[in-house]
Design a protein around this motif. Structure first.
Motif, short mmCIF file in Angstrom:
data_model
loop_
_atom_site.label_atom_id
_atom_site.label_comp_id
_atom_site.label_asym_id
_atom_site.label_seq_id
_atom_site.Cartn_x
_atom_site.Cartn_y
_atom_site.Cartn_z
N ARG A 8 40.62 38.71 45.17
CA ARG A 8 39.68 39.10 45.79
C ARG A 8 39.55 38.01 47.22
N SER A 9 40.16 37.11 46.94
CA SER A 9 40.03 36.28 48.31
C SER A 9 41.08 36.49 49.39
N SER A 51 38.34 33.74 42.35
CA SER A 51 39.46 34.61 42.94
C SER A 51 39.86 35.89 42.27
N LYS A 96 39.77 43.00 46.09
CA LYS A 96 38.46 42.59 45.88
C LYS A 96 37.18 43.53 45.11
N ASN A 106 34.76 41.96 42.46
CA ASN A 106 33.18 41.82 42.94
C ASN A 106 32.39 42.76 41.99
N ASP A 126 42.46 39.85 49.02
CA ASP A 126 42.33 41.31 48.70
C ASP A 126 43.60 41.79 48.75
#
Length: 477
Positions: A142-143, A109, A85, A89, A145
């Motif tokens: 990232r959703s 995502s 993530k 991010n 990880d």
């Protein structure tokens, strides 16, 4: 018929992403790459690469009001202490701080998406290389990880190799045509990457130089036929492995209902494509190809044919030797036999889209002249009887005994205008319309010409076509 010239212009004018937009995309990509290189977002950048339909050259022009998009991978070295993530991010956060992208960056995502005022989008996705071993590629979710194995460069090479086997870039063109058909019809779901894989799987190494890939239209027929055979052999959602990453099932997001619908629609469209390809009458073939790809296919030719029905040119005009001013005059003088059979095969006449039922019933049309849509009846009307503009005609569909059909059926009406007056008014029509009252429909007499109305009987419980009338010709003076 193959209609090569029409397919060429259809692709250029309506399917392919035009050069102006491609230039905008390429300029935006260069700017994004430069911006990402200049960021202080953490990982060391190795390189960039296009991904998805842009990389595979299957990108198409978006439908009106929709943006077109491209995928850009940024290959980076693993950064110690970072989880998946963090890559997404931090990329989103740093891009959003740049004045050039203020208010344009969205977080998803696997990527940062830059939106350009609804015109185009660029998805920038981090891909970590060699994290655990040399040659490893992982995208970042990232959703969840989690790192997810990927093979972007190998997959792109696979698509290009399959295209080379088919020859003439026809695999890419067919994939674009099917994506266009998916988008204009809007009645089946298949993500572009999955559709690209499914089409590539239908090309075999033994196909090099095969007559089944002789040209674009033949390739289209061959590939859709093979895809239909493949789908019909698999009634349940199949596993579709990424050909370069076998543990990845590209069909994982397909539900059974979505898959069953896709399977049914491909079977239907395969039949339509085969019919259009086999049709020897040029106008009829254009009309059948329009049933597959919509009115933009050979649109100019369809209009030209419809407005030219009364031309008296030698060697093919419907009105011969200049004896009659137009087709209306000829029908008035010689009667219904003067109506050419080619009229109902005009390209702008919509071909039925219902599947035919095994049982077929006789459908007849009766007609009555009226003072208005809901006005009083004047008298019965015969097919091809000359009529004055201004009045209305009420058409009724009946069975062989002269009785209307029950509520188990619906009657759809194909109303078609022809000739110059209707064409100039933008009123050639040719579409299907519902009944006004169960099995009847009223139409106003408006444009000089020989027009026609047909009734189609559709069984409600299974939406099958179980009857079709002969044309009722409406001659307006």
């Amino acid at each position: 018929m193959k209609l090569h010239d029409f397919f060429k212009s259809f692709l250029e004018d309506h399917v392919n992403l035009n050069s102006t937009r491609l230039t905008l995309l390429e300029d935006s990509i260069v700017a994004v790459e430069n911006a990402v290189r200049a960021l202080s977002w953490g990982p060391k950048i190795v390189s960039f690469a296009p991904q998805g339909s842009w990389a595979h050259e299957t990108i198409i022009k978006p439908q009106s009001g929709q943006p077109f998009d491209a995928d850009l991978l940024v290959f980076v070295e693993a950064k110690e202490g970072w989880t998946p993530k963090d890559y997404v991010n931090n990329l989103v956060t740093e891009l959003a701080r740049l004045p050039a992208y203020e208010g344009k960056v969205r977080r998803f995502s696997h990527c940062a998406t830059i939106e350009y005022a609804g015109e185009r989008k660029i998805d920038v996705a981090p891909c970590v290389v060699n994290r655990l071993y040399d040659g490893q590629y992982e995208v970042c979710n990232r959703s969840t990880d989690e790192f997810e194995a990927s093979a972007p460069l190998e997959y792109t090479l696979w698509v290009k190799d399959k295209n080379g086997v088919a020859g003439g870039n026809d695999l890419k063109k067919v994939t674009r045509l099917l994506k266009y058909m998916r988008d204009i019809k809007g009645n089946f779901t298949c993500p572009s990457f999955l559709l690209t894989t499914l089409m590539g799987l239908q090309v075999y190494e033994s196909d090099r130089g095969s007559a089944e890939f002789a040209d674009l239209t033949t390739t289209l027929k061959t590939l859709v036929g093979r895809l239909d055979d493949w789908l019909q052999a698999r009634p349940n959602v199949p596993t579709v492995p990424n050909p370069k990453l076998l543990q990845e099932d590209q069909a994982i997001g397909w539900g059974q209902s979505q898959y069953s619908n896709f399977r049914d629609k491909i079977n239907l469209y395969r039949g339509w494509i085969d019919e259009a390809y086999a049709e020897n009458d040029r106008d009829e073939s254009i009309g059948k190809w329009q049933r597959v790809f919509g009115d933009n296919f050979a649109a100019g030719e369809a209009k030209r044919a419809a407005e030219a029905v009364s031309e008296s040119a030698t060697g093919g005009g419907l009105v011969r030797d200049g004896h009659f001013r137009d087709l209306v005059e000829k029908v008035k003088a010689l009667g219904p036999a003067a109506v050419p059979a080619t009229l109902r095969r005009l390209p702008h006449v919509r071909r039925p889209t219902w599947r035919r039922g095994s049982d077929q019933y006789t459908v007849k049309i009766t007609a009555e002249l009226r003072t208005g849509k809901y006005g009083g009846a004047l008298r019965p009307v015969r097919s091809a009887e000359p009529l004055q503009a201004g009045h209305w005609v009420s058409f009724t569909a009946e069975n062989s005994m002269g009785v209307r059909f029950s509520d188990d059926y619906k009657v759809e009406w194909r109303v078609t205008n022809t000739d110059k007056v209707a064409a100039r008014a933008g009123a050639l029509r040719g579409e299907f319309y519902s009944s006004d009252d169960r099995s009847a429909r009223s139409e106003q007499l408006s444009y000089r010409g020989v027009h026609f109305v047909e009734a189609f009987l559709v069984r409600k419980r299974d939406n099958r076509l179980v009857g079709q009338s002969e044309p009722f010709y409406v001659v307006i003076e």
